[in-house]
Motif scaffolding. Structure first.
Motif, PDB file in Angstrom:
ATOM      1  N   GLN A 160      -4.719  17.187   1.965  1.00 17.05           N
ATOM      2  CA  GLN A 160      -4.231  15.847   1.645  1.00 17.05           C
ATOM      3  C   GLN A 160      -5.360  14.881   1.352  1.00 17.05           C
ATOM      4  OE1 GLN A 160      -1.072  14.021   3.678  1.00 17.05           O
ATOM      5  NE2 GLN A 160      -0.456  15.900   4.670  1.00 17.05           N
ATOM      6  N   VAL A 161      -6.537  15.216   1.876  1.00 14.30           N
ATOM      7  CA  VAL A 161      -7.712  14.383   1.623  1.00 14.30           C
ATOM      8  C   VAL A 161      -8.855  15.333   1.277  1.00 14.30           C
ATOM      9  CG1 VAL A 161      -9.348  12.718   2.606  1.00 14.30           C
ATOM     10  CG2 VAL A 161      -6.954  12.690   3.331  1.00 14.30           C
ATOM     11  N   VAL A 162      -9.712  14.902   0.367  1.00 12.83           N
ATOM     12  CA  VAL A 162     -10.886  15.697   0.046  1.00 12.83           C
ATOM     13  C   VAL A 162     -12.124  14.926   0.489  1.00 12.83           C
ATOM     14  CG1 VAL A 162     -12.133  16.904  -1.767  1.00 12.83           C
ATOM     15  CG2 VAL A 162      -9.665  16.517  -1.992  1.00 12.83           C
ATOM     16  N   ILE A 163     -12.969  15.592   1.232  1.00  9.97           N
ATOM     17  CA  ILE A 163     -14.276  15.000   1.538  1.00  9.97           C
ATOM     18  C   ILE A 163     -15.319  15.780   0.749  1.00  9.97           C
ATOM     19  CG2 ILE A 163     -16.031  14.632   3.315  1.00  9.97           C
ATOM     20  CD1 ILE A 163     -13.813  14.245   5.333  1.00  9.97           C
ATOM     21  N   TYR A 164     -16.027  15.054  -0.097  1.00 10.27           N
ATOM     22  CA  TYR A 164     -17.114  15.709  -0.829  1.00 10.27           C
ATOM     23  C   TYR A 164     -18.409  15.313  -0.151  1.00 10.27           C
ATOM     24  CZ  TYR A 164     -20.365  17.050  -4.464  1.00 10.27           C
ATOM     25  OH  TYR A 164     -21.407  17.623  -5.133  1.00 10.27           O
ATOM     26  N   LEU A 165     -19.158  16.335   0.273  1.00 11.90           N
ATOM     27  CA  LEU A 165     -20.353  16.092   1.077  1.00 11.90           C
ATOM     28  C   LEU A 165     -21.553  16.657   0.346  1.00 11.90           C
ATOM     29  CD1 LEU A 165     -21.008  15.159   4.079  1.00 11.90           C
ATOM     30  CD2 LEU A 165     -20.900  17.577   4.668  1.00 11.90           C
ATOM     31  N   PRO A 203      -6.417  13.430  -9.450  1.00 10.00           N
ATOM     32  CA  PRO A 203      -6.460  11.961  -9.519  1.00 10.00           C
ATOM     33  C   PRO A 203      -5.653  11.297  -8.392  1.00 10.00           C
ATOM     34  CG  PRO A 203      -5.125  12.865 -11.301  1.00 10.00           C
ATOM     35  CD  PRO A 203      -5.772  14.033 -10.628  1.00 10.00           C
ATOM     36  N   GLN A 204      -4.657  11.995  -7.853  1.00  8.40           N
ATOM     37  CA  GLN A 204      -3.787  11.378  -6.846  1.00  8.40           C
ATOM     38  C   GLN A 204      -4.331  11.490  -5.424  1.00  8.40           C
ATOM     39  OE1 GLN A 204      -1.171   9.660  -7.632  1.00  8.40           O
ATOM     40  NE2 GLN A 204      -1.237  10.183  -9.794  1.00  8.40           N
ATOM     41  N   VAL A 242     -18.376  15.103  -8.365  1.00 13.21           N
ATOM     42  CA  VAL A 242     -17.416  14.084  -7.926  1.00 13.21           C
ATOM     43  C   VAL A 242     -16.408  13.811  -9.053  1.00 13.21           C
ATOM     44  CG1 VAL A 242     -17.129  11.634  -7.384  1.00 13.21           C
ATOM     45  CG2 VAL A 242     -18.879  12.977  -6.206  1.00 13.21           C
ATOM     46  N   GLU A 243     -16.950  13.654 -10.247  1.00 10.61           N
ATOM     47  CA  GLU A 243     -16.091  13.413 -11.405  1.00 10.61           C
ATOM     48  C   GLU A 243     -15.083  14.538 -11.595  1.00 10.61           C
ATOM     49  OE1 GLU A 243     -15.345  10.947 -13.414  1.00 10.61           O
ATOM     50  OE2 GLU A 243     -16.605   9.918 -11.947  1.00 10.61           O
ATOM     51  N   LYS A 244     -15.604  15.736 -11.434  1.00 10.33           N
ATOM     52  CA  LYS A 244     -14.769  16.916 -11.651  1.00 10.33           C
ATOM     53  C   LYS A 244     -13.582  16.923 -10.677  1.00 10.33           C
ATOM     54  CE  LYS A 244     -16.503  21.257 -12.745  1.00 10.33           C
ATOM     55  NZ  LYS A 244     -17.395  22.339 -12.264  1.00 10.33           N
ATOM     56  N   GLN A 270       0.831  -1.199   0.000  1.00  8.05           N
ATOM     57  CA  GLN A 270       0.000   0.000   0.000  1.00  8.05           C
ATOM     58  C   GLN A 270       0.865   1.248   0.000  1.00  8.05           C
ATOM     59  OE1 GLN A 270      -2.322  -1.310   3.249  1.00  8.05           O
ATOM     60  NE2 GLN A 270      -4.238  -1.214   2.119  1.00  8.05           N
ATOM     61  N   GLN A 271       1.935   1.175   0.767  1.00  6.17           N
ATOM     62  CA  GLN A 271       2.805   2.349   0.814  1.00  6.17           C
ATOM     63  C   GLN A 271       3.490   2.574  -0.518  1.00  6.17           C
ATOM     64  OE1 GLN A 271       5.252   1.815   4.239  1.00  6.17           O
ATOM     65  NE2 GLN A 271       3.923   3.159   5.406  1.00  6.17           N
ATOM     66  N   MET A 272       3.769   1.470  -1.190  1.00  8.04           N
ATOM     67  CA  MET A 272       4.375   1.558  -2.515  1.00  8.04           C
ATOM     68  C   MET A 272       3.544   2.441  -3.428  1.00  8.04           C
ATOM     69  SD  MET A 272       7.052   0.045  -3.599  1.00  8.04           S
ATOM     70  CE  MET A 272       8.081  -1.397  -3.588  1.00  8.04           C
ATOM     71  N   ARG A 273       2.218   2.246  -3.343  1.00  7.64           N
ATOM     72  CA  ARG A 273       1.343   2.946  -4.287  1.00  7.64           C
ATOM     73  C   ARG A 273       1.384   4.434  -4.063  1.00  7.64           C
ATOM     74  NH1 ARG A 273      -2.942  -0.992  -3.158  1.00  7.64           N
ATOM     75  NH2 ARG A 273      -2.465  -2.781  -4.455  1.00  7.64           N
ATOM     76  N   GLY A 274       1.174   4.833  -2.814  1.00 12.72           N
ATOM     77  CA  GLY A 274       1.042   6.261  -2.616  1.00 12.72           C
ATOM     78  C   GLY A 274       2.219   6.860  -1.894  1.00 12.72           C
ATOM     79  N   GLY A 275       3.070   6.015  -1.378  1.00 17.50           N
ATOM     80  CA  GLY A 275       4.026   6.508  -0.397  1.00 17.50           C
ATOM     81  C   GLY A 275       5.387   6.854  -0.932  1.00 17.50           C
ATOM     82  N   PHE A 276       6.316   6.786  -0.051  1.00 15.82           N
ATOM     83  CA  PHE A 276       7.644   7.279  -0.369  1.00 15.82           C
ATOM     84  C   PHE A 276       8.538   6.207  -0.975  1.00 15.82           C
ATOM     85  CE2 PHE A 276       7.924   5.226   3.589  1.00 15.82           C
ATOM     86  CZ  PHE A 276       9.198   4.737   3.690  1.00 15.82           C
ATOM     87  N   SER A 277       8.041   4.961  -0.998  1.00 18.24           N
ATOM     88  CA  SER A 277       8.898   3.900  -1.518  1.00 18.24           C
ATOM     89  C   SER A 277       9.322   4.178  -2.950  1.00 18.24           C
ATOM     90  CB  SER A 277       8.197   2.558  -1.481  1.00 18.24           C
ATOM     91  OG  SER A 277       7.696   2.328  -0.218  1.00 18.24           O
ATOM     92  N   ASN A 278       8.393   4.805  -3.691  1.00 21.00           N
ATOM     93  CA  ASN A 278       8.738   5.130  -5.074  1.00 21.00           C
ATOM     94  C   ASN A 278       9.957   6.027  -5.133  1.00 21.00           C
ATOM     95  OD1 ASN A 278       6.722   3.675  -6.237  1.00 21.00           O
ATOM     96  ND2 ASN A 278       5.240   5.350  -6.059  1.00 21.00           N
ATOM     97  N   GLU A 279       9.954   6.974  -4.243  1.00 17.53           N
ATOM     98  CA  GLU A 279      11.061   7.914  -4.214  1.00 17.53           C
ATOM     99  C   GLU A 279      12.363   7.170  -3.885  1.00 17.53           C
ATOM    100  OE1 GLU A 279      10.017  11.208  -1.860  1.00 17.53           O
ATOM    101  OE2 GLU A 279      11.668  12.435  -2.615  1.00 17.53           O
ATOM    102  N   ILE A 280      12.281   6.288  -2.899  1.00 12.98           N
ATOM    103  CA  ILE A 280      13.451   5.500  -2.530  1.00 12.98           C
ATOM    104  C   ILE A 280      13.841   4.580  -3.687  1.00 12.98           C
ATOM    105  CG2 ILE A 280      14.276   3.671  -0.994  1.00 12.98           C
ATOM    106  CD1 ILE A 280      14.192   6.331   0.361  1.00 12.98           C
ATOM    107  N   ALA A 281      12.835   3.999  -4.312  1.00 13.67           N
ATOM    108  CA  ALA A 281      13.127   3.088  -5.425  1.00 13.67           C
ATOM    109  C   ALA A 281      13.901   3.812  -6.519  1.00 13.67           C
ATOM    110  CB  ALA A 281      11.835   2.493  -5.978  1.00 13.67           C
ATOM    111  N   MET A 282      13.513   5.064  -6.769  1.00 13.76           N
ATOM    112  CA  MET A 282      14.210   5.821  -7.805  1.00 13.76           C
ATOM    113  C   MET A 282      15.640   6.146  -7.391  1.00 13.76           C
ATOM    114  SD  MET A 282      11.038   8.087  -9.074  1.00 13.76           S
ATOM    115  CE  MET A 282      11.916   9.614  -9.355  1.00 13.76           C
TER     116      MET A 282
END
Lengths: 459, 622
Positions: free
Chosen positions: A302-307, A329-330, A321-323, A151-163
């Motif tokens: 960091q998070v959006v709540i659409y109410l 997207p992230q 919501v689509e908009k 899960q961290q891979m997807r959104g987290g810092f592992s990508n940065e470390i991987a690079m």
């Protein structure tokens, strides 16, 4: 890998509770704890008898982190059979993390999944019939931590470390090339580029290590933008969250009349809810400015709540919501269909079709409030949140980052001393190894594979 | 003809076979060296050179244990270089160019002078196996020769197939026929076999070359040697030369690509990536329009020359035409064209650490049959197989070198733990602890180990002890003796290192990267100590390394020790992995196949994760 160094980890379930227990095990556990603990009666922890409990404070230099009770168990009469120190501290994740980090910085290693139990077994503290259970535990805990890692891979810092690891691997390969293929007609590592890479790595590591301080997050709160038209129930939602937690609330006046920020602590983590005006399309110039402002705030969140008010027949929700999703997207997006207590089954079905990702919530009956809190905490625990920079939330990773930084600094100093490549390589391999702990495996085969793939070798 | 029973039969007389026979015989085993051609014992099939980076260290290791390769190399050397001298001491690597004919002659004579070695020239076609144990060999004439152990060192001969362009023919080496029968029999026993490929460049007439167009590559001004004994040091040396291919050469070579067995699919087996043919280099690195070629004399007297870097299996006319376009080669005459060879090997995961096969008791494999490449790799396996065959039939403990003890340990552990997909060559980067595995301390590392089993001579042991004692005393001297600022500061200024304000121990300044033994020798106390204790170059170098690199050496020792605990936990031979449900599927499969001996070895198998290791530990009950 099993070693006989001193390990530390949280012994109680992670998250907030009234108290938490941090366990330290290994031959240096007493010595390390002794240096970080100040007893109220002035006793030295290192000379205390086994099976004794001491009141005092965990201190980091002059800074007091928490008032704690420390229990001392000496080998072989402890859970693991080694010298064990258990620290009962207050339950907030912030305090837990502060104490864990302090121990990591002072010579402990983060325990692997099931490692305390494994040590207990290896030291004869459990009988053989328990072997299977222990093994399963290790396997399943490992599975769980693997999930988290993914899960961290997807959104987290592992990508940065991987690079960074990739870049460093390339340089390490060049360095090995110089060593193993000195006779060959190949270009060698450009030291000035390498220096730049090393300082870049140092910078990133320092930033990630700093970001780990969950303290930062708590001090400022994780920004969450609530997007929704007036009267859809934003304040009721905040009150519902508040009621449950009885947390400290501070009201900060926003820059404009229509912006209110509420800081709420959920599960020990601070969240900063930012009210916005919504993004309803309009021709009105004033409201147009409002939309622009909303997006500015969403940018920072960091998070959006659409109410939206699901008891209203308003059908714009789906479009909006689509908009938001298209524009960000992230960013994690939670869609809340409020006032669900007013809906008929048929209406609920309708909304489920229209907005499948939506969650029903009723601030007045409390439906959906718990789920929302869990979801928010989940973002934190899995590292899905990005704060322009990434937040490191896993202590294991923090440990790896600290060690990587230490090795990186040695590489830099080695370069300043003009050390030959084979000696530099020792510390470079160390950095790669610690990066590998975050991203996956590293072996010397990687280096050779890289060399053969990229360079024309061989007479 | 062969009524008596041998202790050990070695099949094959290349580098592996020769070292195997020497080791077994020197330990006291009655040994037979059976080979298809007694004229080619110790033949250098490829380049006329020994050593090089990582390989030179292996030769030193063998020599430290009483192997012959170092001595043979020194006696037949025509040039010596210590490679990588500008790097740290772990990288210093001895390499010699050799007189190919003298090298083989030295080997033959040394073996002839070794008691307990018999020779027999004939092709061994099969093994005699009773139950699960090998008891002898059968030759092509039908002779049966009995032995307690057999070591196979067949090199490239097992079903060897030579390719030159679109022509192919059976053969083990140019002009020598292939060996048949052994692979088929082993496969019938349940062995898994595979094919590998290697290649060699053309040999040419040195008289047809114009060396004035090439760059001379001389040996070292002060040549050293491989052996820790008193072998001769070179007084004069032959030069090698360097030249380059060009775009024109590449274009000419490309004309033959459609007839290249490499590219038209005729050769299916895998060759080494680090020793590619010239056509492979052009193909894979199309942006490079020039490659280095090293022109190496084959001996003191012969005019034959080896064209290193031009390994090829292109048609001979294409080879010839292309080589004539290389600078200095305009009038070249061929002795023989380059070729590629495919041969059978047996994936080495079928072996134990002693190089004994898991399937057939007392049967050992060494060299290219295990998927390795290189004289040094082969020779060291032969030596280890010879030692272990002797120990086994005498019911003694096996002799196994660990990864932090020797490159030979890394080599064998890699082979049997990871197997190999391409011909395996040693690199320093394969070793986790290369700072410990230096060529200068091979004797300190290994002579005592070999002496203990009765192989290294007392003479070797005595020399090693003297070197250890003297260098330690010299290191202690640096630790305990102080310098005065006024004597050291001029030296520090000279090397741009910051000066000192007060007296301190010499160790401290000597440990600075810029300060060398030559600088320290300028101090009267130091040069006085050297004269008084009659320290030679080797001892001084040893002390210098131990002072200058002590931090790194200690660090690596510490890391190696950490792993030691796992190294000491043995896994029972018949351990049933299938009952461990907590192991991952992949790990279970690999462990079943490779059957590691220790937890540490298990941890090096790809696909076995740390959590699998924890599970294993749990079941092994601490």
């Amino acid at each position: 890998m099993v070693q006989n160094d001193t390990i530390v980890a949280l012994a109680t379930p992670s998250g907030a509770g009234a108290i938490a227990v941090i366990r330290v095990s290994g031959s240096d556990s007493l010595a390390i704890a002794s240096g970080l603990f100040r007893s109220v009666s002035g006793k030295k922890l290192a000379v205390q008898k086994t099976h004794t409990i001491h009141l005092g404070h965990i201190v980091d230099g002059n800074r007091t982190i928490d008032q704690v009770l420390v229990s001392v168990f000496k080998n072989p009469n402890s859970y693991t059979g080694e010298d064990v120190v258990e620290i009962s501290c207050h339950g907030s994740p912030y305090i837990q993390q502060e104490i864990l980090q302090l121990f990591l910085r002072n010579g402990c290693r983060m325990a692997q999944a099931g490692e305390f139990t494994l040590r207990a077994f290896l030291n004869g503290k459990m009988d053989l019939s328990q072997a299977e259970a222990v093994a399963d535990l290790i396997a399943s805990e490992n599975e769980a931590s693997h999930q988290v890692a993914i899960q961290q891979m997807r959104g987290g810092f592992s990508n940065e470390i991987a690079m960074l690891r990739e870049e460093l691997l390339n340089f390490a390969s060049l360095m090995e090339l110089e060593l193993d293929f000195a006779e060959e007609d190949v270009e060698f590592a450009d030291r000035s580029q390498f220096k730049a890479l090393i300082s870049k790595i140092e910078e990133v590591l320092k930033r990630l290590i700093d970001s780990f301080a969950v303290g930062n997050v708590i001090k400022n709160g994780i920004p969450i933008a609530i997007v929704g038209a007036p009267n859809v129930g934003k304040s009721t939602l905040l009150n519902a969250l508040l009621k449950e937690e009885r947390a400290i609330v501070s009201e900060i006046a926003g820059t404009t009349r229509d912006t209110i920020e509420d800081e709420i602590s959920i599960g020990g983590i601070g969240f900063r809810f930012i009210d916005t005006a919504g993004i309803r399309e309009t021709t009105d110039v004033v409201e147009g400015i409002g939309i622009q402002r909303t997006f500015e705030k969403v940018d920072k969140a960091q998070v959006v709540i659409y109410l939206f008010d699901s008891s209203d027949t308003d059908e714009n929700a789906k479009v909006e919501v689509e908009k938001i999703r298209n524009k960000y997207p992230q960013k994690p997006l939670i869609v809340i269909m409020n006032k669900s207590d007013l809906l008929s089954e048929e209406q609920k079905k309708h909304w489920k079709q229209q907005v499948p990702e939506g969650h029903f919530m009723s601030a007045s009956t409390g439906e959906g409030v718990e789920e929302l809190k869990e979801q928010l905490l989940n973002f934190v625990n899995t590292g899905a949140l990005r704060n322009n920079e990434t937040i490191v939330t896993n202590s294991r990773h923090y440990d790896a980052l600290l060690k990587a930084l230490e090795a990186t600094q040695k590489v830099r100093m080695g370069m300043e001393d003009d050390l030959p490549g084979d000696l530099l390589a020792i510390d470079i391999r160390q950095v790669l190894y610690h990066f590998g702990e975050i991203t996956g495996e590293i072996s010397t085969d990687d280096l050779l594979g890289n060399i053969f793939a990229n360079f024309c070798i061989g007479k | 003809m062969f009524n008596e029973q041998y202790d050990v039969i070695v099949v094959g007389g290349g580098h592996a076979g020769a070292e195997a026979a020497a080791a077994a015989a020197n330990l006291g085993s009655k040994t037979l060296l059976a080979t298809m051609n007694l004229q080619t014992i110790g033949q250098m099939s490829c380049n006329p050179a020994m050593g090089g980076i990582a390989k030179g260290q292996i030769v030193r290791e063998m020599d430290a244990m009483g192997g012959y390769s170092g001595i043979v190399t020194d006696r037949s050397a025509i040039q010596f270089k210590m490679l990588n001298k500008s790097k740290g001491p772990a990288m210093w690597s001895p390499r010699a160019q050799n007189d190919r004919m003298r090298f083989a002659e030295e080997w033959r004579l040394m073996l002839e002078r070794t008691p307990n070695v018999d020779f027999y020239q004939e092709m061994v076609q099969g093994l005699i196996v009773e139950g699960n144990r090998v008891v002898g060999v059968r030759t092509s004439l039908g002779l049966e020769i009995k032995a307690k152990a057999v070591i196979l060192t067949n090199g490239t001969f097992l079903n060897g197939l030579i390719h030159i362009g679109d022509k192919q023919f059976g053969g083990g080496r140019a002009g020598e026929k292939a060996a048949t029968g052994i692979t088929e029999q082993l496969v019938s026993f349940g062995f898994e076999s595979g094919r590998m490929k290697t290649g060699t460049p053309p040999r040419v007439d040195g008289r047809s070359l114009d060396y004035s167009k090439m760059i001379p590559q001389p040996g070292d001004d002060n040549p050293e040697r491989f052996s820790f004994l008193d072998t001769p040091v070179l007084k004069e040396q032959r030069e090698c030369y360097m030249t380059h291919t060009s775009a024109t050469v590449h274009d000419l070579l490309k004309e033959g690509f459609d007839r290249s067995p490499m590219f038209n699919g005729r050769i299916k087996s895998i060759g080494p990536r680090y020793c590619p043919s010239i056509e492979d280099k052009i193909n894979r690195f199309a942006d490079k329009d020039s490659h280095q070629l090293f022109v190496e004399p084959e001996g003191w007297d012969t005019v034959e020359v080896y064209v290193n870097g031009f390994s090829t299996s292109l048609p001979e006319d294409v080879q010839f035409k292309a080589l004539r376009s290389v600078k200095g080669f305009e009038k070249v005459k061929f002795f023989r064209p380059g070729y590629a060879i495919e041969y059978d090997y047996f994936p080495p995961t079928q072996l134990k650490h002693t190089l004994e096969t898991k399937l057939v008791e007392n049967l050992y494999f060494a060299g290219q049959i295990n998927g390795t490449t290189g004289y040094e790799e082969a020779a060291s396996q032969g030596m280890m197989a010879g030692i272990n065959a002797h120990l086994k039939i005498n019911e003694k403990d096996p002799f196994i070198l660990k990864r932090d003890e020797a490159y030979i340990g890394v080599l064998i552990d890699d082979l049997i733990t990871k197997g190999t997909e391409e011909p395996y060559r040693m690199f320093t980067s394969r070793a986790e602890y290369r700072t410990l595995l230096r060529q200068d301390n091979a004797d300190l590392r290994l002579t005592p180990r070999s002496f203990e089993i009765g192989l290294a001579s007392e003479e070797r042991m005595r020399r090693m002890e003297e070197k250890e004692r003297k260098s330690q005393a010299f290191v202690d001297f640096f630790r305990n003796t102080s310098y005065q600022p006024e004597e050291i500061n001029p030296i520090l200024e000279e090397v741009n290192s910051s000066t000192v304000g007060q007296a301190d121990k010499m160790f401290k300044v000597f440990a600075r990267p810029q300060v060398t033994m030559d600088h320290m020798m300028q101090l009267e106390k130091v040069s006085g100590f050297v004269t008084e204790h009659e320290l030679d170059r080797e001892v001084m170098e040893q002390a210098e390394i131990q002072v200058k690199y002590s931090g790194y050496i200690e660090k690596e020792k510490l890391n190696a020790d950490k792993l030691q605990r796992l190294e000491n936990i043995n896994i029972p031979e018949n351990f049933d992995y299938s009952k461990l449900k907590s192991l991952s599927f992949e790990a279970r499969e690999k462990l079943e196949k490779i059957r590691p001996v220790t937890i540490s070895q298990a941890s090096r198998i790809s696909g076995v994760s740390p959590s699998d290791i924890s599970v294993l530990l749990v079941f092994l009950g601490r």
